[in-house]
Scaffold this motif. Structure first.
Motif, short mmCIF file in Angstrom:
data_model
loop_
_atom_site.label_atom_id
_atom_site.label_comp_id
_atom_site.label_asym_id
_atom_site.label_seq_id
_atom_site.Cartn_x
_atom_site.Cartn_y
_atom_site.Cartn_z
N GLY A 60 0.78 -1.38 0.05
CA GLY A 60 0.20 0.00 0.06
C GLY A 60 0.64 1.14 0.17
N GLY A 61 2.12 1.07 0.07
CA GLY A 61 3.07 2.36 0.13
C GLY A 61 2.94 3.04 -1.23
N GLY A 62 3.62 4.13 -1.42
CA GLY A 62 3.71 4.72 -2.63
C GLY A 62 4.09 6.21 -2.28
N LEU A 63 4.02 6.98 -3.56
CA LEU A 63 4.41 8.43 -3.40
C LEU A 63 3.13 9.54 -3.64
CD1 LEU A 63 6.30 10.83 -3.90
CD2 LEU A 63 6.17 10.37 -6.41
N VAL A 64 2.94 10.17 -2.61
CA VAL A 64 1.88 11.02 -2.45
C VAL A 64 2.35 12.59 -2.16
CG1 VAL A 64 0.21 9.28 -1.74
CG2 VAL A 64 1.49 10.70 0.09
N GLN A 65 1.40 13.48 -2.15
CA GLN A 65 1.75 14.82 -2.00
C GLN A 65 1.24 15.17 -0.63
OE1 GLN A 65 0.14 17.59 -5.01
NE2 GLN A 65 1.61 17.14 -6.42
N ARG A 66 1.59 16.19 -0.04
CA ARG A 66 1.38 16.73 1.35
C ARG A 66 -0.11 16.83 1.42
NH1 ARG A 66 3.56 20.25 5.51
NH2 ARG A 66 5.49 20.50 4.24
N GLY A 67 -0.52 16.27 2.51
CA GLY A 67 -2.01 16.30 2.62
C GLY A 67 -3.12 15.32 2.20
N GLU A 68 -2.23 14.37 1.40
CA GLU A 68 -3.11 13.24 0.91
C GLU A 68 -3.04 12.10 1.97
OE1 GLU A 68 -2.84 14.15 -3.75
OE2 GLU A 68 -1.43 12.72 -3.05
N SER A 69 -3.80 10.88 1.48
CA SER A 69 -4.01 10.00 2.25
C SER A 69 -3.29 8.78 1.53
CB SER A 69 -5.37 9.40 2.63
OG SER A 69 -5.86 10.64 3.39
N LEU A 70 -3.15 7.60 2.42
CA LEU A 70 -2.69 6.24 2.04
C LEU A 70 -3.18 5.15 3.18
CD1 LEU A 70 1.09 6.39 0.91
CD2 LEU A 70 -0.72 5.71 -0.42
N ARG A 71 -3.31 4.04 2.55
CA ARG A 71 -3.77 3.07 3.63
C ARG A 71 -2.81 1.76 3.25
NH1 ARG A 71 -9.30 -0.59 4.16
NH2 ARG A 71 -8.26 -1.53 2.23
N ALA A 99 2.08 6.68 18.31
CA ALA A 99 2.98 7.81 18.55
C ALA A 99 2.24 9.02 18.64
CB ALA A 99 4.16 7.68 17.39
N ASP A 100 2.98 10.09 19.36
CA ASP A 100 2.25 11.56 19.56
C ASP A 100 2.28 12.05 17.95
OD1 ASP A 100 3.90 12.15 22.68
OD2 ASP A 100 1.84 11.10 21.95
N SER A 101 3.48 11.82 17.36
CA SER A 101 3.57 12.57 15.84
C SER A 101 2.46 12.06 14.86
CB SER A 101 5.19 12.12 15.16
OG SER A 101 5.04 10.80 15.13
N VAL A 102 1.80 11.06 15.22
CA VAL A 102 0.55 10.48 14.05
C VAL A 102 -0.58 10.55 14.69
CG1 VAL A 102 2.64 9.12 13.02
CG2 VAL A 102 0.97 8.07 14.57
N LYS A 103 -0.91 10.94 16.08
CA LYS A 103 -2.18 10.81 16.59
C LYS A 103 -3.00 11.86 15.83
CE LYS A 103 -1.08 9.37 21.84
NZ LYS A 103 -0.81 9.84 22.89
N GLY A 104 -4.34 11.40 15.92
CA GLY A 104 -5.16 12.21 15.04
C GLY A 104 -5.26 12.16 13.48
N ARG A 105 -4.11 11.64 13.05
CA ARG A 105 -3.93 11.45 11.66
C ARG A 105 -3.96 10.02 11.21
NH1 ARG A 105 0.69 13.20 9.18
NH2 ARG A 105 2.17 12.67 11.07
N PHE A 106 -3.50 8.99 11.93
CA PHE A 106 -3.41 7.55 11.52
C PHE A 106 -4.18 6.80 12.33
CE2 PHE A 106 1.54 7.73 10.10
CZ PHE A 106 1.15 8.80 9.36
N MET A 144 -3.44 6.34 6.81
CA MET A 144 -2.92 7.41 7.31
C MET A 144 -3.29 8.82 6.46
SD MET A 144 0.89 5.62 6.92
CE MET A 144 0.93 5.63 5.14
N ASN A 145 -3.81 9.69 7.04
CA ASN A 145 -4.28 11.09 6.64
C ASN A 145 -3.72 12.01 6.60
OD1 ASN A 145 -6.75 9.49 5.79
ND2 ASN A 145 -7.59 9.89 7.69
N SER A 146 -3.65 13.14 6.11
CA SER A 146 -2.97 14.28 6.28
C SER A 146 -1.48 14.31 6.43
CB SER A 146 -3.49 15.12 7.48
OG SER A 146 -4.80 15.36 7.46
N LEU A 147 -0.98 13.46 5.21
CA LEU A 147 0.60 13.21 5.25
C LEU A 147 1.16 14.26 5.25
CD1 LEU A 147 0.15 9.82 3.48
CD2 LEU A 147 1.15 9.90 5.49
N LYS A 148 2.33 14.08 5.84
CA LYS A 148 3.51 15.17 5.89
C LYS A 148 4.71 14.51 5.25
CE LYS A 148 1.60 16.92 10.35
NZ LYS A 148 1.92 17.14 11.81
N PRO A 149 5.46 15.56 4.79
CA PRO A 149 6.81 14.86 4.14
C PRO A 149 7.59 14.46 5.33
CG PRO A 149 6.54 17.23 3.35
CD PRO A 149 5.11 17.01 4.44
N GLU A 150 7.60 14.66 6.71
CA GLU A 150 8.20 14.06 7.55
C GLU A 150 7.83 12.69 7.89
OE1 GLU A 150 6.90 17.01 7.53
OE2 GLU A 150 6.16 17.57 9.91
#
Length: 117
Positions: A8-19, A62-69, A84-90
């Motif tokens: 399910g991985g891949g290349l997405v832009q900031r703010g997009e989602s992956l499962r 993890a605190d870094s993903v709470k509310g997004r994952f 995974m929602n609201s993905l960030k470059p980090e």
């Protein structure tokens, strides 16, 4: 013994989602706690999310993903997901799942997630 395979991985832009999917074979994944971890280049592998074995909904993030994952199970498909929602470059990293029970831990080979800015 259980085998797990991530996908399910891949290349997405900031703010997009992956499962991401962690599919198991050889044994029922419902008997295992399942965790998601990630490893960015030059960094140590870090914890992302955990779902206990059985029917427990006591997930952990993890605190870094709470509310997004969100981690979830589909026992009929013998699969654990990481939405995974609201993905960030980090969030860019190789994502791994593991299944563990007692002293036994089984890792997959990982799936690459790349988030562009």
């Amino acid at each position: 013994q259980v085998q797990v395979v991530e996908s399910g991985g891949g290349l997405v832009q900031r703010g997009e989602s992956l499962r991401l999917s962690c599919a198991a074979s050889g044994s029922s994944l419902s008997s295992y706690a399942v965790g998601w971890y990630r490893q960015a280049p030059g960094k140590q592998r870090e914890f992302v999310a955990l779902i206990p074995s059985g029917g427990s909904l006591n997930t952990n993030y993890a605190d870094s993903v709470k509310g997004r994952f969100t981690i979830s199970r589909d026992n009929a498909k013998n699969t654990v997901y990481l939405q995974m929602n609201s993905l960030k470059p980090e969030d860019t990293a190789v994502y791994f799942c593991n299944a563990w029970s007692g002293r036994n831990v089984y890792w997959g080979q990982g799936t690459q997630v790349t988030v562009s800015s």
